[in-house]
Design an enzyme around this catalytic site. Sequence first.
Site, PDB file in Angstrom:
ATOM      1  CG  ASP A 223      -9.746  -2.856   2.270  1.00 32.06           C
ATOM      2  OD1 ASP A 223      -8.768  -2.330   2.627  1.00 32.06           O
ATOM      3  OD2 ASP A 223     -10.381  -3.772   2.672  1.00 32.06           O
TER       4      ASP A 223
ATOM      5  CD  GLU B 202      -4.995  -2.502   1.460  1.00 31.95           C
ATOM      6  OE1 GLU B 202      -4.031  -2.587   2.584  1.00 31.95           O
ATOM      7  OE2 GLU B 202      -5.937  -2.950   1.201  1.00 31.95           O
TER       8      GLU B 202
END
Length: 751
Positions: A413, A466
Amino acid sequence: MTVNATAGPIPHRRARATSGLDRETRAALLRGTHHDPHDILGAHRTPGGVVLRCLCPDAIEVAVLVGGTTWGLSDVGDGLFEGELPLASVRDYRLRVTTAAGVVERDDPYRFLPALGELDLHLIGEGRHEYLWTALGAHVLEHQGVQGTRFAVWAPRARGVRLVGDFNHWDGASAPMRSLGHSGVWELFVPGLGEGELYKFAITGPDGVSREHADPMARRTEEPPANSSVIHASHHTWQDEAWLEHRAARPAHTSPFSVYEVHLSSWRPGLSYRQLAEQLPAYVSDLGFTHVEFLPVAEHPFGGSWGYQVTGFYAPTARLGTPDDFKHLIDTLHQAGIGVLMDWVPAHFPRDDWALAEFDGRTLYEHEDPLRAAHPDWGTLEFDYGRKEVRNFLVANALYWCQEFHIDGLRVDAVASMLYLDYSREEGQWTPNRFGGRENLDAVAFLQEMNATLYRRVPGVVTIAEESTAWDGVTRATHHEGPAVEGNQTRGGLGFGLKWNMGWMHDSLDYMSHEPVHRKFHHNEMTFSMVYAYSENYVLPISHDEVVHGKRSLVSKMPGDWWQQRANHRAYLAFMWAHPGKQLLFMGQEFAQSAEWSEAHGLEWNLIEEGAAGREDHLGVQRLITDLNGRYTALPALWERDSDPAGFRWVMADNADDNVLAFLRYAADGSPLLAVCNFSPVVREGVRLGVPRTASGGWREIINTDAERYGGGGVAGGPSLTPEPAACHGLPVSLEVCLPPLATLWLAPAS
């Protein structure tokens, strides 16, 4: 920690009184700031025999059992008991402790040598202990022939560390830990203590204040909002050997890879890990996805963060069960042939004072520079990636989930927030790196080490970034050199296997949100992705982020009435599945959930229940997903050359006025698939499209999102899909195709 015993006869011998401890040593021991309590407590040889000293704050009397003799110790105040035994040595002994609650016999924690080895300490000091979770934390084991639990915690600037828990009534006075040299590690073996017990570390910081912290390496926690750590020992027996062997056979970027993203707590609210294991694998198998991806499962105090504010990096959330329950869920998915990805959050952590923040009384896991420590967007703290022990904590954590839980891949993330020193910061709020650039060189080194370690240690694993910027080489191997980053001089890729294609997602959703009459002005938003499609190995994500916070569900983003919204939704999904790259779809979008996602309410399963109004509309979309995944995995043209420009060719890229796109995908053996999208609400008849010659000559329709079984109008792409000798679009033969309204067709050579 204690074993009940019947009170024996009054000790028939009493140990000699001793001169006691000097004032300074005694004070440090009682404050919990003595770095080596084992040097004071326990048994120690003296010229007159053996002095034995113990710290039992709740005791009325304490005796020592040596062989067949019981020796009474003197109460010297403040819970200290001591005495000198006229013996040459004392190796094994037990304490008989009398309290107001009764009499217990127990082994003394301070008669044991360190239960942590020199190699472990050396690797911890070097920041290279890849299996850090086996050294630090709480571990049930046998030590010097006695069963108990070893506790170890890294707190290098602590003045003292004491162990607290239910077993000592949360009073650490009786359980000071010892500092092991210059490692920064504090250790204590507690005999008789086993799994299931609650504990924390009471850490006295440089300011002299003691604060209780959960164990950073705890493998199990209490269910939030409670936050104690729990001693854990796994008893799960894995049964996924066949899956693990299969996993390593082929790299992810040349394999079928379609992902169903799931927030476990709200997929079907109220289900435990084991109950999810009874339902989720069958559901995902029926839909045909190759993988599931869990939103973060590491323990987090605030459920509304969806797991993105982690306090227990080594513990799956206790909301849904135990760590072994979580292993059972993964094992069951693997046995069903489904890979398991997990969202992993190494970019930041919350400020809860019982967790990682100022863990040993000062900045430790976070950066010491306040401008580098505070995350500007989320009210959290950023890790200090330049500190080798912190980097080790995170690298080992990534490996932990893949090794201990058989996770097949990590979606990392917020990578962009890690890579840039000026991320969400204004001028004057950040300091350039040593080359004068904005790149966080420490974070780059961490990500490279993490990826290199995982790929070296875990066959078949995949890491997914990401990353929302144009950072060069996100999916390039760490040992492959690329162009230097301006002001950075770094070399080598970050080493990820795949990267979320955020540009494709934003552009294509923007295009689809426009009324068809306006789409011709945005046509490039559907074609631009092919300009950079092979710069990285991409995943096309329609994730949770796109269906929350007022963004609406995927079907609700589409313009028009309900029929047109569903038609747009279906056409878009088939376009997505045919586009180069892997696919990821968030739960609920597979049956066109109309409401945006809420973790508090779960999915709208009522839409597809028996007797529901409009049920067939939603089931039609679900059938399409099943067919898309089925055709996708069966057709190598759609995944085998995702990272190879030779696997794609535009057939019609410039027909903006008609809102039509057409392209070919090729397998490694040259087998083609033609995808045609009509994003206008009118039937386009007689559209001529160039195609390659095939052995069979004819072509067939294998997906038509306007089919009645999907809820469409049933307009066929035929009636005949026999190539004509007329060259078109630079290809030797061509098809004349009827394009249904707001629909995507997949055409393949007839077998």
